[in-house]
Write a protein that holds these residues in place. Structure first.
Motif, PDB file in Angstrom:
ATOM      1  N   ASP A  91     -42.781 -17.160  29.632  1.00 37.42           N
ATOM      2  CA  ASP A  91     -41.694 -16.553  28.855  1.00 37.42           C
ATOM      3  C   ASP A  91     -41.877 -16.738  27.350  1.00 37.42           C
ATOM      4  OD1 ASP A  91     -40.701 -15.976  31.354  1.00 37.42           O
ATOM      5  OD2 ASP A  91     -39.226 -17.596  31.356  1.00 37.42           O
ATOM      6  N   ALA A  92     -42.153 -17.971  26.919  1.00 39.07           N
ATOM      7  CA  ALA A  92     -42.332 -18.216  25.481  1.00 39.07           C
ATOM      8  C   ALA A  92     -43.578 -17.514  24.966  1.00 39.07           C
ATOM      9  CB  ALA A  92     -42.396 -19.710  25.201  1.00 39.07           C
ATOM     10  N   ALA A  93     -44.619 -17.496  25.773  1.00 36.46           N
ATOM     11  CA  ALA A  93     -45.842 -16.807  25.351  1.00 36.46           C
ATOM     12  C   ALA A  93     -45.572 -15.324  25.116  1.00 36.46           C
ATOM     13  CB  ALA A  93     -46.936 -16.992  26.396  1.00 36.46           C
ATOM     14  N   ILE A  94     -44.844 -14.700  26.027  1.00 31.10           N
ATOM     15  CA  ILE A  94     -44.540 -13.276  25.875  1.00 31.10           C
ATOM     16  C   ILE A  94     -43.628 -13.046  24.677  1.00 31.10           C
ATOM     17  CG2 ILE A  94     -43.400 -11.309  26.973  1.00 31.10           C
ATOM     18  CD1 ILE A  94     -44.474 -12.403  29.669  1.00 31.10           C
ATOM     19  N   ARG A  95     -42.649 -13.935  24.472  1.00 30.98           N
ATOM     20  CA  ARG A  95     -41.804 -13.799  23.284  1.00 30.98           C
ATOM     21  C   ARG A  95     -42.618 -13.894  22.004  1.00 30.98           C
ATOM     22  NH1 ARG A  95     -38.308 -17.175  26.038  1.00 30.98           N
ATOM     23  NH2 ARG A  95     -38.767 -18.961  24.680  1.00 30.98           N
ATOM     24  N   SER A  96     -43.634 -14.753  22.013  1.00 32.12           N
ATOM     25  CA  SER A  96     -44.458 -14.909  20.803  1.00 32.12           C
ATOM     26  C   SER A  96     -45.229 -13.635  20.489  1.00 32.12           C
ATOM     27  CB  SER A  96     -45.419 -16.095  20.952  1.00 32.12           C
ATOM     28  OG  SER A  96     -46.524 -15.772  21.783  1.00 32.12           O
ATOM     29  N   MET A  97     -45.576 -12.872  21.512  1.00 28.27           N
ATOM     30  CA  MET A  97     -46.276 -11.599  21.292  1.00 28.27           C
ATOM     31  C   MET A  97     -45.332 -10.591  20.650  1.00 28.27           C
ATOM     32  SD  MET A  97     -48.079 -11.492  25.022  1.00 28.27           S
ATOM     33  CE  MET A  97     -48.770 -13.024  25.679  1.00 28.27           C
ATOM     34  N   THR A  98     -44.118 -10.514  21.175  1.00 24.99           N
ATOM     35  CA  THR A  98     -43.119  -9.634  20.578  1.00 24.99           C
ATOM     36  C   THR A  98     -42.838 -10.061  19.140  1.00 24.99           C
ATOM     37  OG1 THR A  98     -42.110  -9.328  22.748  1.00 24.99           O
ATOM     38  CG2 THR A  98     -40.791  -8.702  20.844  1.00 24.99           C
ATOM     39  N   ALA A  99     -42.762 -11.377  18.945  1.00 24.18           N
ATOM     40  CA  ALA A  99     -42.502 -11.904  17.602  1.00 24.18           C
ATOM     41  C   ALA A  99     -43.636 -11.569  16.648  1.00 24.18           C
ATOM     42  CB  ALA A  99     -42.295 -13.413  17.671  1.00 24.18           C
ATOM     43  N   ALA A 100     -44.867 -11.679  17.121  1.00 25.86           N
ATOM     44  CA  ALA A 100     -46.010 -11.345  16.270  1.00 25.86           C
ATOM     45  C   ALA A 100     -45.965  -9.875  15.860  1.00 25.86           C
ATOM     46  CB  ALA A 100     -47.315 -11.649  16.999  1.00 25.86           C
ATOM     47  N   THR A 101     -45.595  -9.021  16.799  1.00 19.26           N
ATOM     48  CA  THR A 101     -45.466  -7.598  16.495  1.00 19.26           C
ATOM     49  C   THR A 101     -44.367  -7.375  15.457  1.00 19.26           C
ATOM     50  OG1 THR A 101     -46.213  -7.010  18.719  1.00 19.26           O
ATOM     51  CG2 THR A 101     -45.049  -5.321  17.469  1.00 19.26           C
ATOM     52  N   THR A 102     -43.233  -8.042  15.655  1.00 27.66           N
ATOM     53  CA  THR A 102     -42.115  -7.924  14.712  1.00 27.66           C
ATOM     54  C   THR A 102     -42.520  -8.388  13.321  1.00 27.66           C
ATOM     55  OG1 THR A 102     -40.501  -8.260  16.483  1.00 27.66           O
ATOM     56  CG2 THR A 102     -39.750  -8.692  14.230  1.00 27.66           C
ATOM     57  N   ALA A 103     -43.307  -9.463  13.276  1.00 26.84           N
ATOM     58  CA  ALA A 103     -43.731 -10.046  11.996  1.00 26.84           C
ATOM     59  C   ALA A 103     -44.956  -9.357  11.413  1.00 26.84           C
ATOM     60  CB  ALA A 103     -44.008 -11.537  12.179  1.00 26.84           C
ATOM     61  N   THR A 104     -45.418  -8.299  12.070  1.00 26.43           N
ATOM     62  CA  THR A 104     -46.615  -7.527  11.679  1.00 26.43           C
ATOM     63  C   THR A 104     -47.857  -8.405  11.546  1.00 26.43           C
ATOM     64  OG1 THR A 104     -46.174  -7.590   9.283  1.00 26.43           O
ATOM     65  CG2 THR A 104     -45.208  -5.755  10.539  1.00 26.43           C
ATOM     66  N   SER A 145     -49.816  -4.983  25.003  1.00 28.77           N
ATOM     67  CA  SER A 145     -49.229  -4.959  23.660  1.00 28.77           C
ATOM     68  C   SER A 145     -50.075  -4.115  22.713  1.00 28.77           C
ATOM     69  CB  SER A 145     -49.110  -6.387  23.118  1.00 28.77           C
ATOM     70  OG  SER A 145     -50.388  -6.869  22.708  1.00 28.77           O
ATOM     71  N   THR A 146     -49.546  -3.940  21.516  1.00 34.56           N
ATOM     72  CA  THR A 146     -50.290  -3.228  20.469  1.00 34.56           C
ATOM     73  C   THR A 146     -51.039  -4.192  19.551  1.00 34.56           C
ATOM     74  OG1 THR A 146     -48.346  -3.216  19.030  1.00 34.56           O
ATOM     75  CG2 THR A 146     -48.660  -1.318  20.482  1.00 34.56           C
ATOM     76  N   LEU A 147     -51.072  -5.458  19.919  1.00 36.95           N
ATOM     77  CA  LEU A 147     -51.742  -6.469  19.111  1.00 36.95           C
ATOM     78  C   LEU A 147     -53.262  -6.350  19.229  1.00 36.95           C
ATOM     79  CD1 LEU A 147     -49.440  -9.455  20.097  1.00 36.95           C
ATOM     80  CD2 LEU A 147     -49.473  -8.298  17.878  1.00 36.95           C
ATOM     81  N   ASP A 148     -53.962  -6.868  18.238  1.00 35.99           N
ATOM     82  CA  ASP A 148     -55.425  -6.966  18.292  1.00 35.99           C
ATOM     83  C   ASP A 148     -55.777  -8.278  18.989  1.00 35.99           C
ATOM     84  OD1 ASP A 148     -55.663  -4.579  16.932  1.00 35.99           O
ATOM     85  OD2 ASP A 148     -55.884  -5.528  14.971  1.00 35.99           O
ATOM     86  N   TRP A 149     -55.816  -8.227  20.316  1.00 39.29           N
ATOM     87  CA  TRP A 149     -55.874  -9.458  21.095  1.00 39.29           C
ATOM     88  C   TRP A 149     -57.280  -9.783  21.584  1.00 39.29           C
ATOM     89  CZ3 TRP A 149     -57.786  -8.678  25.971  1.00 39.29           C
ATOM     90  CH2 TRP A 149     -57.674  -7.394  26.515  1.00 39.29           C
ATOM     91  N   THR A 150     -57.478 -11.073  21.803  1.00 40.14           N
ATOM     92  CA  THR A 150     -58.628 -11.591  22.540  1.00 40.14           C
ATOM     93  C   THR A 150     -58.109 -12.691  23.454  1.00 40.14           C
ATOM     94  OG1 THR A 150     -60.108 -11.196  20.655  1.00 40.14           O
ATOM     95  CG2 THR A 150     -60.917 -12.631  22.411  1.00 40.14           C
ATOM     96  N   ILE A 151     -58.547 -12.683  24.707  1.00 40.99           N
ATOM     97  CA  ILE A 151     -58.175 -13.729  25.661  1.00 40.99           C
ATOM     98  C   ILE A 151     -59.415 -14.557  25.958  1.00 40.99           C
ATOM     99  CG2 ILE A 151     -57.297 -14.240  27.971  1.00 40.99           C
ATOM    100  CD1 ILE A 151     -55.880 -11.486  27.885  1.00 40.99           C
TER     101      ILE A 151
END
Length: 216
Positions: A91-104, A145-151
């Motif tokens: 849950d917190a991990a997913i919120r952090s992704m939304t937060a990163a998007t919000t914070a650009t 997500s629309t983030l530039d991600w790497t796992i």
């Protein structure tokens, strides 16, 4: 020089990665829950920021991520109760992704585990089940997500000395890798745009980390 936010900044891998990033003149904000750990964070050269990621809402997380160039997720419940595992690792991990998007903040590095995913085949009676489920959900959310991600998918972690070398590739079987080499892999993918949109499973190996990351 980049501004990097590390969530779960007091973990062993995060502390090692922080040292490497600071040595490259990156500015690191280390986000962690326990205020008693602040001195450890300062020692490795990061700016400490106390926040309980499990209880912080999306707006609070976005507020602390604003102004950074990248986010590294290295937090975890650490084998606590299933409830806390879901609360942190999913849950917190997913919120952090939304937060990163919000914070650009576009760049996002997720530290996961070797071959994490919905097909993990871990039995519900296994103590690892909640973590496997949480990581599968969080990794899938990041991919969507629309983030530039790497796992990053390191295999079994050890406390061995760093070798600076790993093994990647299709068909790779899980082995082991030192936490220090995982930290170096975090730094390598962070500064390697070709890793965007990829999950990289890896073990300790014979190929220099930067070379292995580029070729994976």
């Amino acid at each position: 020089m980049a501004r990097i936010a590390i969530i779960g900044g007091h973990g062993q891998i995060a502390l090692l990665a922080t040292k490497l990033l600071v040595a490259l003149d990156d500015e690191v904000t280390s986000i962690f829950r326990n205020p008693e750990h602040e001195a450890d964070i300062v020692t490795v050269g990061a700016t400490p920021l106390v926040l309980d990621i499990a209880s912080a809402d999306t707006g609070q997380i976005a507020g602390v991520l604003a102004g950074h160039d990248a986010v590294i997720w290295s937090a975890g419940a650490g084998g606590g109760s299933p409830e806390r595992t879901y609360a942190v690792d999913r849950d917190a991990a997913i919120r952090s992704m939304t937060a990163a998007t919000t914070a650009t903040v576009k760049r996002y590095i997720m530290v996961s585990y070797f071959n994490a995913g919905a097909g993990h085949q871990i039995a519900e009676t296994n103590a690892f089940y909640a973590y496997a489920e949480s990581k599968a959900a969080a990794d899938d959310a990041l991919r969507a997500s629309t983030l530039d991600w790497t796992i990053l998918g390191p295999s079994t972690l050890t406390s061995a000395e760093p070798t600076g070398r790993i093994q990647v590739g299709s068909g790779l079987r899980s082995g082991s890798v030192s936490r220090a080499d995982v930290a170096a892999a975090i730094v390598a993918v962070l500064h390697e745009p070709s890793t965007i949109g990829r999950m990289i499973n890896f073990n300790s190996g014979d190929t220099p980390i930067s070379e292995a990351i580029r070729a994976s």
